[in-house]
Design an enzyme around this catalytic site. Sequence first.
Site, PDB file in Angstrom:
ATOM      1  N   ASP A 238       0.825  -1.215   0.000  1.00  0.00           N
ATOM      2  CA  ASP A 238       0.000   0.000   0.000  1.00  0.00           C
ATOM      3  C   ASP A 238       0.857   1.262   0.000  1.00  0.00           C
ATOM      4  O   ASP A 238       0.576   2.212   0.723  1.00  0.00           O
ATOM      5  CB  ASP A 238      -0.948  -0.013   1.204  1.00  0.00           C
ATOM      6  CG  ASP A 238      -2.227   0.791   0.937  1.00  0.00           C
ATOM      7  OD1 ASP A 238      -2.491   1.133  -0.239  1.00  0.00           O
ATOM      8  OD2 ASP A 238      -2.964   1.078   1.900  1.00  0.00           O
ATOM      9  N   LYS A 240       1.723   4.667  -1.132  1.00  0.00           N
ATOM     10  CA  LYS A 240       0.998   5.781  -1.747  1.00  0.00           C
ATOM     11  C   LYS A 240       1.280   7.027  -0.921  1.00  0.00           C
ATOM     12  O   LYS A 240       1.757   6.934   0.223  1.00  0.00           O
ATOM     13  CB  LYS A 240      -0.502   5.494  -1.792  1.00  0.00           C
ATOM     14  CG  LYS A 240      -1.145   5.225  -0.439  1.00  0.00           C
ATOM     15  CD  LYS A 240      -2.626   4.883  -0.587  1.00  0.00           C
ATOM     16  CE  LYS A 240      -3.268   4.590   0.780  1.00  0.00           C
ATOM     17  NZ  LYS A 240      -4.695   4.227   0.638  1.00  0.00           N
ATOM     18  N   ASN A 243       0.297   7.320   2.788  1.00  0.00           N
ATOM     19  CA  ASN A 243       0.987   6.473   3.760  1.00  0.00           C
ATOM     20  C   ASN A 243       2.447   6.854   3.958  1.00  0.00           C
ATOM     21  O   ASN A 243       3.219   6.108   4.564  1.00  0.00           O
ATOM     22  CB  ASN A 243       0.894   5.003   3.346  1.00  0.00           C
ATOM     23  CG  ASN A 243      -0.493   4.440   3.573  1.00  0.00           C
ATOM     24  OD1 ASN A 243      -1.298   5.020   4.295  1.00  0.00           O
ATOM     25  ND2 ASN A 243      -0.788   3.309   2.952  1.00  0.00           N
TER      26      ASN A 243
END
Length: 444
Positions: A238, A240, A243
């Site tokens: 994840d 991105k 984050n």
Amino acid sequence: MADKQGFLTKEGGSIKTWRKRWCVLKNGSIYYSKNANSCELGTIHLKNVTNVVQSQRKKKNLFEVETPDRTYYMKATSPDEMQSWINILNKTLAKMKSSASAGQPTKERVGVEDFDLLNVIGKGSFGKVLQVRKKDTGMIYAMKVLNKKNIVERNEVDHTRAEKNILQKLVHPFLINLNYSFQTDDKLYFIMDYINGGELFFHLQNEEKFDLARVRFYCAEIVCGLEYLHNCGVMYRDLKPENILLTADGHICLTDYGISKEGLLSDDDRTATFCGTPEYLAPEILKGEAYGKAIDWWSFGTLVFEMLSGLPPFYSSDIRIMYNNIMTQKLVFTPQFTQESRDFITALLERDPNKRLKDAKVIKSHKFFAGIDWEKCVRKELVPPFIPPVKGKNDTSQVDAGFLAETAKLSAENHTSKLSSSLQKNFEDFTFVNDNEHLMHKNL
């Protein structure tokens, strides 16, 4: 956050050879490894240390860390660095002894009642993140709150266990740090460092895109973080802008391992769960194929493109069109992309994972990173190109105003949200206090 970190030359145990080791002083222990991106850690628990002094042996900049079982000999790079390590280790020892003499337990019991709720600083499908203050110390933290019933209904128990394990075990300059975890009948709580420089997403929205030097700096630190995760057998899944947090001094910090996968130690290890954020999904995930850690480098390539241009390369507001773009659309570069950045992104966004640029060592040697000193990078010695304008540890000026507008409160427990005793077993051993006991004890 680490109290001190850097390279020391350490004498081996049974075999008396001297080896350079990356050492991190954190939470009352020294963790040492071959380099900052290696997961093979050994540990010296300061609670067992009786003395830290300059050594009388005829070696320059040598100091001793004495325990009842063994004396560790560590050689610093200079007299000042040696004295710096001796001073901070003795200061840490004094604090620990003071706490012990005052009758404070090594592992304190911590619960939600020990924190003042200050602000909402993040939200997602997982739940929300609150800025909190620990009542007895005044320390500011980020509290991530998860609803147990939602976790069970969405079949995310394994993901939640993995997130806790990853946060608990891993130590790296560019990863978020877990301080406590605990639970109530209906919720799980992660208490992490409060990183107040804002999400990369927040800054990218405000500025639309970043210049090449700034992108290269963030990318170098992200590469170090991803390399470390992969070396530890963790697939992030994840990556991105939401984050990636910025620290107050401008460095990056990877957070949110809610869908990360652990245990993938071999390059050939694969998994097949369909998960991730649509804009950053690799083609092999969309095809329903088993995939490996190469998917993180696809997401990284998407992120590089986005930071330089303002949008992911295959973006569409229609998710079906976007998925089709990811699978088939030709990569189009606008004039602001240099030839090195085009070559770099193209190699990362190779649809065939077997041909994709996915070896961290090769990635670091790419012309895109020309001039980057990787040892300085992982020691946080590169000068950040942007310093977030924050004032103090509890500053929220870099948090999205939409989050801050919400009232910082926890929903009341009720009988419909509580789980049966059999389902509660899914969350056994969730409680954690980050003192000395959670990392591997393997001697190197």
